[in-house]
Design an enzyme around this catalytic site. Structure first.
Site, PDB file in Angstrom:
ATOM      1  CG  ASP A  46      -2.046   0.712   1.029  1.00  0.00           C
ATOM      2  OD1 ASP A  46      -1.940   2.128   0.660  1.00  0.00           O
ATOM      3  OD2 ASP A  46      -3.362   0.154   0.931  1.00  0.00           O
TER       4      ASP A  46
ATOM      5  CG  ASP B 195       2.379   5.603  -6.608  1.00  0.00           C
ATOM      6  OD1 ASP B 195       1.485   5.648  -7.206  1.00  0.00           O
ATOM      7  OD2 ASP B 195       3.123   6.596  -7.186  1.00  0.00           O
TER       8      ASP B 195
ATOM      9  CE1 TYR C 255     -14.074   2.673  -8.196  1.00  0.00           C
ATOM     10  CE2 TYR C 255     -16.320   2.011  -8.717  1.00  0.00           C
ATOM     11  CZ  TYR C 255     -15.267   1.623  -8.225  1.00  0.00           C
ATOM     12  OH  TYR C 255     -15.116   0.799  -7.241  1.00  0.00           O
TER      13      TYR C 255
ATOM     14  CE  LYS D 278     -12.744  -0.315  -9.409  1.00  0.00           C
ATOM     15  NZ  LYS D 278     -11.597  -1.219  -8.841  1.00  0.00           N
TER      16      LYS D 278
ATOM     17  CB  THR E 141     -14.730  -0.108   1.454  1.00  0.00           C
ATOM     18  OG1 THR E 141     -15.109   0.666   0.290  1.00  0.00           O
ATOM     19  CG2 THR E 141     -14.796  -1.545   1.266  1.00  0.00           C
TER      20      THR E 141
END
Length: 251
Positions: free
Chosen positions: A37, A63, A156, A160, A191
């Site tokens: 992460d 990254d 987004y 995806k 989340t």
């Protein structure tokens, strides 16, 4: 199984949410986990939680929008544990914003993290698994929003949808080496990304469209990712596994 033969899994986005829960799930099952992460504090906390369980894990800062950083992650994981069996390209950001009002810096960042980050992970892990002769599995986090449109999430959706097609294409090319590539498509998961939509009035609408009326827990997605990673799932490749409590069907 000896330590040398234990599976090794890299999990990006491992500092929180689905990534953290998947890291814990793999560790509980006896796999060695590389928690990756950009968020070092969160990633180290995930490692601490794994150690509390008696599991084995290390944190490597990455990254995912930088190809050299992803390549270094994979190499460091192999240098540490000697193999790579599972690559879970999970790191992602929300990237909300109406199409006519795009913040272009955010747009490019969303593409770089959600789309390019997955591409770099597929390439780096695929090359390393081929080099080592490991019949591994690469799992990529897509979304029901790779299939379904909703207002305010233009970038987004684009990323995806790309993850889904990259997974299918890579699965075709990596099949001769015994490497599987699978996308998982969560729906409304509790989340930080989803919680960011509170002010947009989306959460109640999401709850109304899923089985049970509650957001999916990250640990539920983690269990599905783990199942897809197993040898028993050897026939699953080039597929999109829906982990959405029926969201895509009920919508």
């Amino acid at each position: 199984m000896t330590t040398a033969n234990k599976r090794v899994a890299i999990i990006t986005g491992g500092a929180s949410g689905i990534g953290r829960e998947t890291s814990l799930q793999f560790a509980r099952k006896g796999d060695r986990v590389v928690v990756a992460d950009f968020n070092e504090a969160g990633g180290q906390e995930t490692v601490r939680l794994i150690h509390e369980l008696g599991g084995e894990a290390v944190f490597i800062q990455v990254d995912v929008s930088n190809q050299q950083s992803v390549n270094a992650l994979v190499q460091q994981a192999v240098d540490t544990y000697g193999r790579l069996d599972v690559m879970f390209n999970n790191a992602g950001i929300g990237g909300a914003g109406p199409v006519l009002e795009q913040n272009m810096d955010l747009y490019h960042k969303t593409i770089a993290v959600n789309q390019h980050g997955v591409a770099y992970g597929i390439m780096a892990a695929g090359r390393k698994m081929k080099e080592l002769g490991i019949r591994g599995v690469i799992i990529n986090t897509a979304s029901v929003f790779g299939f379904l449109a909703s207002p305010g999430t233009f970038a987004y959706h684009a990323t995806k949808g790309a993850v889904i097609m990259m997974s299918k294409s890579a699965a075709l090319e990596l099949a001769p080496y015994g490497i599987r590539v699978v996308a998982v498509a969560p729906g409304a998961v509790d989340t930080p990304i989803i919680q960011g939509y509170k002010n947009a009035g989306m959460l109640d609408s999401m709850r109304a469209k899923v089985m049970g009326g509650e957001l999916t827990k990250p640990e539920t997605v983690a269990k599905s990712v783990y199942l897809v990673s197993l040898d028993e799932a050897e026939a699953i490749t080039g597929s999109v596994v829906m982990v959405d409590q029926g969201y895509a069907s009920f919508k």
